[in-house]
Design an enzyme around this catalytic site. Sequence first.
Site, PDB file in Angstrom:
ATOM      1  CE  LYS A 207      -1.531   1.805   3.711  1.00 21.59           C
ATOM      2  NZ  LYS A 207      -2.193   2.091   5.018  1.00 21.59           N
ATOM      3  CG  ASP A 225      -6.749   3.485   1.364  1.00 22.85           C
ATOM      4  OD1 ASP A 225      -7.654   3.016   0.638  1.00 22.85           O
ATOM      5  OD2 ASP A 225      -6.667   4.699   1.635  1.00 22.85           O
TER       6      ASP A 225
END
Length: 311
Positions: A207, A225
């Site tokens: 991420k 996310d």
Amino acid sequence: MPSRNRTTTAAIAPTDAAAEVNATPVKKAAPRKAAAKATAAKATAAEATTTEAPPAKKAAAKKGAVKKAVKAVEAVAEAAAPAGPDLEQTRRARRILKLLTARYPDPVLELDFESPLQLLVAAVLAAQTLDERVNLVTPVLFAKYPTAADLAAADPAEMEVILQPVGYFRKKTQIVMKLAATLVERHDGEVPTTLDELIELPWVGRKTANMVLGNAFGTPAISVDTHVGRVAHRLAWGPEKDVEKTEADVAALFEQKDWVPVNLLLILHGRRTCHSRKPACGACPLAEECPSAGLAGKGELDPEKARALLK
């Protein structure tokens, strides 16, 4: 019977036989030698035909079998491979992109930064806290420690004071200093530009790595996310809890040039409209395109009440 007597007489007449051989040695020897050679050649050809033909046939048969085996493997692989998005899925994704762009015309990352290093550190600090809190402390942090070497050599007690507003400040101080030290040791203090190198850094996952690649370096990337995972799942674009699968599924729907804008739009939509507990479905521009609209009674469908939920 007469022919047998003549043959026997000729065989036992050495003088006449010798004379005949001596008289015509070349004429009779040459044909015999030629005949012998011809016979040998025929035998060799026959042998070649007998010994070489079967291997040639076997080779051809083997080649055919290999081709069939390759085709069979390719068929299995094709059947096992995940199917890409069909035309209708792609068109729907395009419609959703237009609707999101209309709702959020200037999507930007909500973490403030001026360099790849600042974004990397800010992303690490943003764990379990709000971006707004991170944006309050990073200007002070980078004014005092502008480089990775400065961060690595910082006084932990002084950095803890700066990082108090982001929560878990002692642990995050250790993380920032270790991350900075690793950058100095492995990359001369610079932030690497590849996914593989980024995820090798301490406390940096896919991420964060993709966030840095897409927003600091302009490299096409999808950073999944919690907001991206949730919105993508509700739009039936990917599983909510599988980061890599969602990353691949969302990327497959769009051209690479759109990956970063799509990523930012999904984050904004998740934060402002498609909330975790009670999404504002009645005020959502995607309601007609979303298979999860209403969320089985959990989403707010009343337009006025839904607008009150917008952030």
